[in-house]
Structure formats: structure tokens, C-alpha cells
Design an enzyme around this catalytic site. Structure first.
Site, mmCIF file in Angstrom:
data_model
loop_
_atom_site.group_PDB
_atom_site.id
_atom_site.type_symbol
_atom_site.label_atom_id
_atom_site.label_comp_id
_atom_site.label_asym_id
_atom_site.label_seq_id
_atom_site.Cartn_x
_atom_site.Cartn_y
_atom_site.Cartn_z
ATOM 1 N N ASP A 94 0.804 -1.225 0.000
ATOM 2 C CA ASP A 94 0.000 0.000 0.000
ATOM 3 C C ASP A 94 0.838 1.278 0.000
ATOM 4 O O ASP A 94 0.338 2.349 0.359
ATOM 5 C CB ASP A 94 -0.951 0.008 1.207
ATOM 6 C CG ASP A 94 -2.245 -0.744 0.913
ATOM 7 O OD1 ASP A 94 -2.614 -0.864 -0.271
ATOM 8 O OD2 ASP A 94 -2.888 -1.210 1.872
ATOM 9 N N ASP A 157 -6.914 -4.532 -3.378
ATOM 10 C CA ASP A 157 -6.546 -3.159 -2.972
ATOM 11 C C ASP A 157 -5.317 -2.649 -3.739
ATOM 12 O O ASP A 157 -5.163 -1.443 -3.957
ATOM 13 C CB ASP A 157 -6.246 -3.083 -1.470
ATOM 14 C CG ASP A 157 -7.222 -3.866 -0.610
ATOM 15 O OD1 ASP A 157 -7.737 -4.893 -1.092
ATOM 16 O OD2 ASP A 157 -7.444 -3.478 0.539
#
Ligand code: GLY
Length: 373
Positions: A94, A157
Site C-alpha cells: 500500500d 486493494d
């Protein structure tokens, strides 16, 4: 669109600015994550995936209002995040959420060379997580699993982190980063996106042979359900993949997920946390999924033909208007977040009907996009 129909967008922008001017005095250069009893809790682990959203939100506002205290806080947050960047071992998939919204944004706005370097280091880390056998970006590190199992995990994600790789390729004039982003996106097309446009959250691969092992439910209700925030990551991420690559398959995928997402919206246009979780009377919404999907739909509406624009722009407006009217904390001084109705992790019963900093970030992004439409 008549002007009077758009007045609420300026009002929303004004409400956001007023609220953030107040909350920024409390939050300062700390890193809000989600609210408890209306008050933001902070993470002091600067490597956590949420750290870029608060400074990112401030940059979005600063870009238009040039209010110096917002910039000062955003810069102070970015400086603190160096601890995570150079500590390195806790970094994860991320890093795009973290450094695109902070360092890359600042570099684009001001040409700051230290910020450019931070963005490129984060991109190099992300590229290094690519497993060439399975063509996927590895998610997390141990994440509560033993190291062996965690080597093969990949999650939807990650689609939102790929623009960091496209940016690095553009910046360096070197296609290696975008080759990786495309290879990962192709794996997502094959293993994550279902025929009906719904999306798997997690897929496990054999990290040595690259073979797919299984689908995991992650933050969704089940392995075959449809976690709405995951769908929003896919929708927005695929639209961005098309923006950078102009490869038709990514546009087709973004449309497919968008059509599914739109078809599942309840009457007030704000998604439930999982489109296939049992529809009890108390099923939570997830405003963060709505806000992120709205940004993806607005992105998509700018990429399709003129005839198709309204198919994506209209539902985006409907979602954002409902978030503003029905979930905004505009007159609630005891609520620090902009939006209520966020769901952090329903299966773990953590953070239901609260504010999430990424919900707030994408709401501000959505309003900022609508102002420019
Ligand atoms: N990226 C983690 C989440 O969506 O909750």
C-alpha cells in the site's frame, strides 16, 4: 446541467473547508485512522497504510484554497513518514496510497526534489514486491500468518497503488515499472474479476510455481460475496490503469465492475459494506466504498465516449450528493470525521458506522473532481 443543480457542490466544498479548518487544529500532523465516539484515533506506526490520507486530503484543499496551515501540516506529515520509508522492513503493497497522495502530489504541485526521491523509493519498493512466477504483487508481510503462507497473497486493494508505478516510469523514462503494473493488472483481470463484475478480495498463489491456490474472503462476507470497498478499489484502479496504458481490456473491466457496482446500490445510493451479505435491518453501509467508487466513476466518465459519459457521471453524482446530504457531519462538532457510516472491518466487528480517514479523503477528492466537471 443547470447551475442551480450544482450549487450543492460549492456548498459541500465550503462545508469541508470549514470543518477541516477546525479539525486540523486538533489533529495537526498526527495520522488519523478511524473515529471512536466521534473522535479520530491516531496511528503512531507511520508505516500503516492509512498515513497518506490526512496529508493527502489537506493537499487537495490547499491546491484550491492556498491556505498555508494545510500545506504546513501536510509537509510535516510527509517528513514524519520518512521514518517508515527508511525503516523499510514494515513497508508493504500500500505504499502507493501513502506516497502518491503526499510526496508525489507535493512534487507535482511544487517540484520539490526530496519529495520526488521519496516517491521513487516507494515505487522501487512496490516494484520489488512483484512475484515473477505468479505475476502478482505480494500483499502485506506476515499479516498474522506464517511467513510461508504470506508470500503468496495478493489483494484487490493493490490496484489503487499501481499509479505509483506508472508515475515512476513516466518520471524516469523507464518502462520497467509500468511493465510490472500491467502484469499485475492482467493477473487481477484473470483471477480477481468475476464474470458478473463482482470481485474477489484476496487470492493466494504458490510463490514458487505461481499457480493459483485459492480465493480467500478477506474483509468480505464470504469467498463468493462482494465486498463493496474491494469493488471500489477495482473500479477506480482499473479506470486508472486504462488512463495510463490506454489498453482497452482495462477500460472494459472498469466498466464491468462499475455496472455491477451501480446495479447493487440501495435506494439512497450509498453501498452496503458487502453487496451479498444478508440484508438484515441493521446491515452496515460503507460510505468509504461509496466515496472511492464515485471517484472511479468520475474518472471513468472522462475516459469513455461522449454518449456513455452520463452512464457513469450520473450515479457518481447521486452517490456523492447522498453522502453529503445523509452522512455528512457538517453541523456536528462532536464528530471529527467528515462522513459517518464507514465500515472498517465487518467480519472482525471492528469499526462499524464510524468515520474513516480514507472515506473522508475520497469524499474530498470526489467533490474536487465534481467542481472541475
Ligand atoms: N486496504 C484496506 C481496506 O480497504 O480496508
Amino acid at each position: 446541467m443547470e447551475n442551480y443543480e450544482n450549487q450543492w457542490i460549492d456548498l459541500a466544498w465550503e462545508s469541508i473547508n470549514q470543518k477541516v479548518k477546525k479539525t486540523s487544529l486538533i489533529i495537526g500532523s498526527q495520522f488519523p485512522s478511524m473515529t471512536e465516539s466521534g473522535i479520530y484515533t491516531y496511528t503512531t506506526d507511520y508505516w500503516r497504510w492509512v498515513t497518506g490520507f490526512w496529508p493527502g486530503l489537506l493537499w487537495l484543499l490547499y491546491e484550491e484554497n492556498k491556505y498555508e496551515p494545510f500545506k504546513d501540516i501536510a509537509v510535516a506529515c510527509e517528513d514524519k513518514m520518512d521514518e517508515a520509508l527508511y525503516e523499510y522492513t514494515n513497508l508493504h503493497h500500500d505504499v502507493g496510497f501513502m506516497w502518491l497522495l503526499t510526496s508525489v502530489k507535493r512534487y507535482k504541485l511544487s517540484g520539490n526534489m526530496e519529495s520526488k526521491k521519496r516517491g521513487l523509493i516507494a515505487a522501487s519498493h512496490l516494484a520489488s514486491r512483484f512475484n515473477i512466477k505468479g505475476n502478482y504483487l505480494r500483499a502485506w508481510n506476515k499479516n498474522g500468518l506464517n511467513e510461508a503462507n504470506s508470500l503468496g497473497l495478493s489483494i484487490i486493494d493493490s490496484m489503487m497503488n499501481l499509479p505509483l508505478l506508472y508515475w515512476a516510469s513516466e518520471e524516469l523514462g523507464d518502462p520497467r515499472f509500468s511493465h510490472i503494473a500491467k502484469a499485475h493488472s492482467d493477473t487481477v483481470l484473470k483471477e480477481f474479476i468475476r464474470e458478473d463484475g463482482s470481485v474477489n478480495h484476496m487470492v493466494e498463489f504458490d510463490p514458487y510455481t505461481g499457480e493459483k491456490i485459492k480465493v480467500l474472503s478477506g474483509q468480505g462476507y464470504s469467498t463468493t460475496s462482494a465486498w463493496s470497498r474491494g469493488a471500489s478499489w477495482a473500479l477506480h484502479g482499473m479506470a486508472l490503469a486504462y488512463k495510463y496504458t490506454k489498453e482497452q481490456k482495462y477500460l472494459d473491466c472498469a466498466k464491468k465492475v462499475a455496472n455491477f457496482f451501480i446495479s447493487q446500490l440501495p435506494e439512497d445510493n450509498v453501498p452496503h459494506w458487502d453487496f451479498r451479505a444478508p440484508r438484515t435491518e441493521t446491515i452496515p453501509r460503507d460510505t468509504s466504498a461509496g466515496a472511492c467508487a464515485a471517484c472511479g466513476l468520475l474518472e471513468l466518465s472522462g475516459l469513455v465516449s461522449e454518449e456513455e459519459k452520463h452512464i457513469y457521471e450520473k450515479p457518481a453524482r447521486d452517490i456523492v450528493k447522498s453522502l453529503y446530504d445523509n452522512y455528512g457531519n457538517w453541523s456536528k462538532d462532536d464528530e471529527e470525521g467528515l462522513l459517518s457510516g464507514g465500515t472498517f472491518n465487518c467480519p472482525a466487528n471492528l469499526g462499524i458506522d464510524i468515520s474513516l480517514i480514507y472515506g473522508d479523503y475520497y469524499f474530498v477528492e470526489a467533490i474536487s473532481r465534481l467542481k472541475k466537471v
